[in-house]
Structures are given as structure tokens and as C-alpha cells.
Design a protein around this motif. Structure first.
Motif, PDB file in Angstrom:
ATOM      1  N   GLU A   1      -4.286 -12.985 -13.287  1.00 50.96           N
ATOM      2  CA  GLU A   1      -2.879 -12.925 -13.697  1.00 50.96           C
ATOM      3  C   GLU A   1      -1.931 -12.968 -12.505  1.00 50.96           C
ATOM      4  N   LEU A   2      -2.391 -12.505 -11.356  1.00 51.68           N
ATOM      5  CA  LEU A   2      -1.532 -12.468 -10.173  1.00 51.68           C
ATOM      6  C   LEU A   2      -1.111 -13.859  -9.732  1.00 51.68           C
ATOM      7  N   PHE A   3      -1.927 -14.848 -10.065  1.00 51.91           N
ATOM      8  CA  PHE A   3      -1.627 -16.226  -9.660  1.00 51.91           C
ATOM      9  C   PHE A   3      -0.850 -16.982 -10.738  1.00 51.91           C
ATOM     10  N   LYS A   4      -0.544 -16.290 -11.827  1.00 52.30           N
ATOM     11  CA  LYS A   4       0.188 -16.928 -12.929  1.00 52.30           C
ATOM     12  C   LYS A   4       1.663 -16.545 -12.948  1.00 52.30           C
ATOM     13  N   ILE A   5       2.090 -15.702 -12.003  1.00 53.59           N
ATOM     14  CA  ILE A   5       3.493 -15.274 -11.971  1.00 53.59           C
ATOM     15  C   ILE A   5       4.175 -15.846 -10.734  1.00 53.59           C
ATOM     16  N   PRO A   6       5.486 -16.047 -10.787  1.00 53.78           N
ATOM     17  CA  PRO A   6       6.200 -16.612  -9.640  1.00 53.78           C
ATOM     18  C   PRO A   6       6.090 -15.726  -8.407  1.00 53.78           C
ATOM     19  N   ALA A   7       5.924 -16.350  -7.257  1.00 55.43           N
ATOM     20  CA  ALA A   7       5.803 -15.600  -6.001  1.00 55.43           C
ATOM     21  C   ALA A   7       7.041 -14.758  -5.728  1.00 55.43           C
ATOM     22  N   LYS A   8       8.187 -15.176  -6.257  1.00 58.93           N
ATOM     23  CA  LYS A   8       9.429 -14.444  -6.004  1.00 58.93           C
ATOM     24  C   LYS A   8       9.426 -13.060  -6.645  1.00 58.93           C
ATOM     25  N   ARG A   9       8.510 -12.829  -7.595  1.00 55.42           N
ATOM     26  CA  ARG A   9       8.414 -11.512  -8.234  1.00 55.42           C
ATOM     27  C   ARG A   9       7.394 -10.607  -7.560  1.00 55.42           C
ATOM     28  N   ILE A  10       6.732 -11.136  -6.528  1.00 54.62           N
ATOM     29  CA  ILE A  10       5.677 -10.378  -5.853  1.00 54.62           C
ATOM     30  C   ILE A  10       6.163  -9.933  -4.477  1.00 54.62           C
ATOM     31  N   ILE A  11       5.942  -8.682  -4.155  1.00 53.06           N
ATOM     32  CA  ILE A  11       6.303  -8.142  -2.842  1.00 53.06           C
ATOM     33  C   ILE A  11       5.055  -7.528  -2.213  1.00 53.06           C
ATOM     34  N   GLY A  12       4.732  -7.970  -1.003  1.00 53.64           N
ATOM     35  CA  GLY A  12       3.609  -7.398  -0.272  1.00 53.64           C
ATOM     36  C   GLY A  12       4.060  -6.201   0.555  1.00 53.64           C
ATOM     37  N   LEU A  13       3.256  -5.174   0.590  1.00 53.91           N
ATOM     38  CA  LEU A  13       3.549  -3.981   1.385  1.00 53.91           C
ATOM     39  C   LEU A  13       2.470  -3.817   2.447  1.00 53.91           C
ATOM     40  N   THR A  14       2.895  -3.594   3.673  1.00 55.54           N
ATOM     41  CA  THR A  14       1.942  -3.378   4.751  1.00 55.54           C
ATOM     42  C   THR A  14       2.491  -2.355   5.724  1.00 55.54           C
ATOM     43  N   THR A  15       1.662  -1.995   6.698  1.00 53.17           N
ATOM     44  CA  THR A  15       2.058  -0.990   7.677  1.00 53.17           C
ATOM     45  C   THR A  15       1.236  -1.197   8.936  1.00 53.17           C
ATOM     46  N   THR A  16       1.399  -0.342   9.918  1.00 52.74           N
ATOM     47  CA  THR A  16       0.626  -0.456  11.148  1.00 52.74           C
ATOM     48  C   THR A  16      -0.721   0.246  10.983  1.00 52.74           C
ATOM     49  N   PRO A  17      -1.725  -0.174  11.738  1.00 51.52           N
ATOM     50  CA  PRO A  17      -3.025   0.508  11.652  1.00 51.52           C
ATOM     51  C   PRO A  17      -2.923   1.986  11.988  1.00 51.52           C
ATOM     52  N   GLU A  18      -2.103   2.328  12.981  1.00 53.83           N
ATOM     53  CA  GLU A  18      -1.962   3.709  13.392  1.00 53.83           C
ATOM     54  C   GLU A  18      -1.401   4.580  12.270  1.00 53.83           C
ATOM     55  N   LYS A  19      -0.352   4.090  11.643  1.00 55.75           N
ATOM     56  CA  LYS A  19       0.284   4.830  10.557  1.00 55.75           C
ATOM     57  C   LYS A  19      -0.661   4.975   9.371  1.00 55.75           C
ATOM     58  N   LEU A  20      -1.348   3.897   9.037  1.00 60.41           N
ATOM     59  CA  LEU A  20      -2.255   3.927   7.898  1.00 60.41           C
ATOM     60  C   LEU A  20      -3.423   4.883   8.161  1.00 60.41           C
ATOM     61  N   GLY A  21      -3.908   4.876   9.412  1.00 55.54           N
ATOM     62  CA  GLY A  21      -4.996   5.777   9.755  1.00 55.54           C
ATOM     63  C   GLY A  21      -4.598   7.231   9.601  1.00 55.54           C
ATOM     64  N   ARG A  22      -3.405   7.583  10.055  1.00 48.22           N
ATOM     65  CA  ARG A  22      -2.930   8.966   9.950  1.00 48.22           C
ATOM     66  C   ARG A  22      -2.796   9.385   8.492  1.00 48.22           C
ATOM     67  N   ILE A  23      -2.208   8.507   7.687  1.00 44.13           N
ATOM     68  CA  ILE A  23      -1.988   8.829   6.272  1.00 44.13           C
ATOM     69  C   ILE A  23      -3.318   9.029   5.552  1.00 44.13           C
ATOM     70  N   ARG A  24      -4.268   8.150   5.829  1.00 42.50           N
ATOM     71  CA  ARG A  24      -5.553   8.248   5.136  1.00 42.50           C
ATOM     72  C   ARG A  24      -6.325   9.499   5.541  1.00 42.50           C
ATOM     73  N   LYS A  25      -6.245   9.875   6.803  1.00 39.18           N
ATOM     74  CA  LYS A  25      -6.927  11.091   7.238  1.00 39.18           C
ATOM     75  C   LYS A  25      -6.322  12.323   6.575  1.00 39.18           C
ATOM     76  N   VAL A  26      -5.005  12.350   6.459  1.00 37.47           N
ATOM     77  CA  VAL A  26      -4.345  13.465   5.779  1.00 37.47           C
ATOM     78  C   VAL A  26      -4.757  13.504   4.313  1.00 37.47           C
ATOM     79  N   ARG A  27      -4.840  12.335   3.704  1.00 36.72           N
ATOM     80  CA  ARG A  27      -5.237  12.251   2.305  1.00 36.72           C
ATOM     81  C   ARG A  27      -6.655  12.786   2.107  1.00 36.72           C
ATOM     82  N   LEU A  28      -7.576  12.380   2.969  1.00 35.59           N
ATOM     83  CA  LEU A  28      -8.953  12.833   2.862  1.00 35.59           C
ATOM     84  C   LEU A  28      -9.050  14.339   3.082  1.00 35.59           C
ATOM     85  N   ARG A  29      -8.283  14.844   4.058  1.00 39.19           N
ATOM     86  CA  ARG A  29      -8.300  16.268   4.362  1.00 39.19           C
ATOM     87  C   ARG A  29      -7.811  17.075   3.161  1.00 39.19           C
ATOM     88  N   SER A  30      -6.761  16.560   2.503  1.00 39.74           N
ATOM     89  CA  SER A  30      -6.206  17.275   1.347  1.00 39.74           C
ATOM     90  C   SER A  30      -7.185  17.321   0.186  1.00 39.74           C
TER      91      SER A  30
END
Length: 269
Positions: free
Chosen positions: A185-214
Motif C-alpha cells: 500500500e505504501l507504493f500506491k499513495i502519492p509521495a507528497k503524502r509521505i514524510i520520512g523521519l530520520t536522526t543521527t546515529p548518536e542521538k538514536l543510540g542514546r534514545i534506544r539505550k534509554v528505552r531498553l533501560r526503562s
């Protein structure tokens, strides 16, 4: 043990205004038991109003009314005064003040309030939509969504979906995992309705470690490893390129700021 405070919300519309006010006031008290709030909406005639008032009296309740009809408002006020039932009228005083200041007359049309509240119902529907289609639980929702957020785990897809839903957008989100194929279904909708979210490896690593710890898990697991994070982020960029969607870096942004960017991107097209 004391009985809970019983509050009757009486309205000729949906009664949402009174309920919000009651919650704001009752939050200031430390009750042994939370107040029993009983909402009676769409009261449009004296017979039903009288039944509700009598029920409030029998329950030892407090009446909070938002009756647009002056006839019904006066009826309720007179009853409560006669029967010594505490009564708070949230609309009449303001209505009279506006009439006095402007010379205008109230339309006394509860339907007007209901039409104004249509935005509220739209927002509730959008929130329910975001919950139903969070993490691509049902890919069919992608076809109905106003906005589709895609990104690897812990890039704020769910909180951003909830925030945008409160702005009346129907939002679905798709987690990007290299081992899991993207929904068709993701390929059946206009690209203008899709937004990609990304971040830096450092930030993602910190967030995931906090998540696992919790969660009481090992914060040094594969989920938070540098190798895995780089692999997922690279896969994310490949996916964004394939979809032809715009991308937002969320690492230094509050949810509110990211939401504004999403709306700007959607409205440009």
C-alpha cells in the motif's frame, strides 16, 4: 467512607464545555473517590429536563448547565432554587453580558454549538485513526491517511502521529526494519503524502539505550548497537529515495516543531 461528589452536566448540545470546566475545577481537590460526572446531552424539552433535574436532586447532585435556550435555562434555575439543588449556569451570564454590551440577541440555537463542535468530532476521529494505524498494524489505513510517516524505530513516529491527529490530520506510520518488506500500500499513495523521519546515529543510540533501560533490558543489545543503527539508518535513506518522499531530521527538534514542518510540506503540494 464518604460518597463521591455527583455532578450532573445538563446541556442542549453535547455538554463538552461543562465537562472540561468541571475537570479543571475538580483537579484542584484531593478526593477520596473521584467525582461521578453524569452528562445529559441534547436536552431540548422541559419534560426531559425535569426528569433529569429530579434525578440530580435524588442523587444529592450538583447541576452544571450549559443550556442555550433561555426558556430551559430559566426552568432549570427556578427548579434548583426551589428544591435547593446547587446550580451553576455556565452560559446565561455571559450571554446576557454580550447582549447588553452589543445590543445583539442570542440565536438560542444549540445546533450552532454542535456545528462548532464538529471540529472536535473530527479530531476524535483523527486520534482514533492514528491509534488504529500506528506502526502499520493494518496497512490498508495507508490508503486513507492524510499523512504517512516512515522511519526506523525511535524516530518519534508515534508521538508525532498523535500530535498531528490533534490537528485533525489522519496519520498512519510505518516502521522501517530491513528484515521486514514494506507494505504494498505504501507504493500506491502519492509521495507528497509521505514524510520520512530520520536522526543521527548518536542521538538514536542514546534514545534506544534509554528505552531498553526503562524496560529492564540490556542496553548493549543489538537494537542499540552502532552497527545495527547505521544499518537501519542507511536502509531508511534507501527507502526514502525509493519512495521519493521528503525527509525531516528530528534529532534537534521538538515534536511541535517537527509537526509544523510536516504540515508545511504537505500544504506545499
Amino acid at each position: 467512607m464518604k460518597q463521591p461528589v455527583v455532578i450532573y452536566v445538563i446541556s442542549d448540545a453535547i455538554g463538552e464545555t461543562a465537562q472540561h470546566t468541571i475537570r479543571a475545577v475538580t483537579a484542584q481537590f484531593e478526593f477520596e473517590e473521584q467525582p461521578d460526572i453524569r452528562r445529559h446531552a441534547f436536552i431540548r424539552d422541559e419534560e426531559i429536563l425535569l426528569e433529569t433535574l429530579e434525578e440530580a436532586k435524588a442523587a444529592g447532585g450538583i447541576v452544571v448547565q450549559t443550556l442555550v435556550s433561555s426558556k430551559l435555562a430559566i426552568f432549570a434555575k427556578n427548579y434548583c432554587e426551589k428544591e435547593k439543588v446547587p446550580n451553576i449556569d455556565l452560559t446565561t451570564d455571559l450571554t446576557l453580558a454580550i447582549e447588553s454590551r452589543t445590543g445583539l440577541r442570542s440565536k438560542e440555537d444549540p445546533g450552532n454549538m454542535r456545528r462548532l463542535d464538529s471540529a472536535y468530532f473530527d479530531r476524535i476521529a483523527a486520534i482514533e485513526f492514528a491509534v488504529k494505524y500506528d506502526d502499520c498494524k493494518d496497512p490498508r489505513g495507508l490508503l486513507e491517511a492524510d499523512i504517512v510517516l516512515v522511519g526506523v524505530s525511535r524516530t518519534s513516529k508515534t508521538p508525532l502521529s498523535s500530535y498531528l491527529a490533534n490537528q485533525n490530520f489522519k496519520v498512519a506510520n510505518v516502521p522501517l526494519v530491513p528484515e521486514i518488506p514494506l507494505p504494498e500500500e505504501l507504493f500506491k499513495i502519492p509521495a507528497k503524502r509521505i514524510i520520512g523521519l530520520t536522526t543521527t546515529p548518536e542521538k538514536l543510540g542514546r534514545i534506544r539505550k534509554v528505552r531498553l533501560r526503562s524496560m529492564g533490558l540490556d542496553e548493549m543489545s543489538n537494537y542499540s548497537s552502532d552497527r545495527r543503527i547505521l544499518e537501519e539508518l542507511e536502509y531508511g535513506y534507501e527507502t526514502f529515495k525509493t519512495l521519493g518522499c521528503r525527509v525531516i531530521h528530528v534529532e534537534d527538534k521538538a515534536i511541535e516543531e517537527t509537526a509544523v514542518l510536516v504540515q508545511e510540506m504537505i500544504q506545499v503540494n
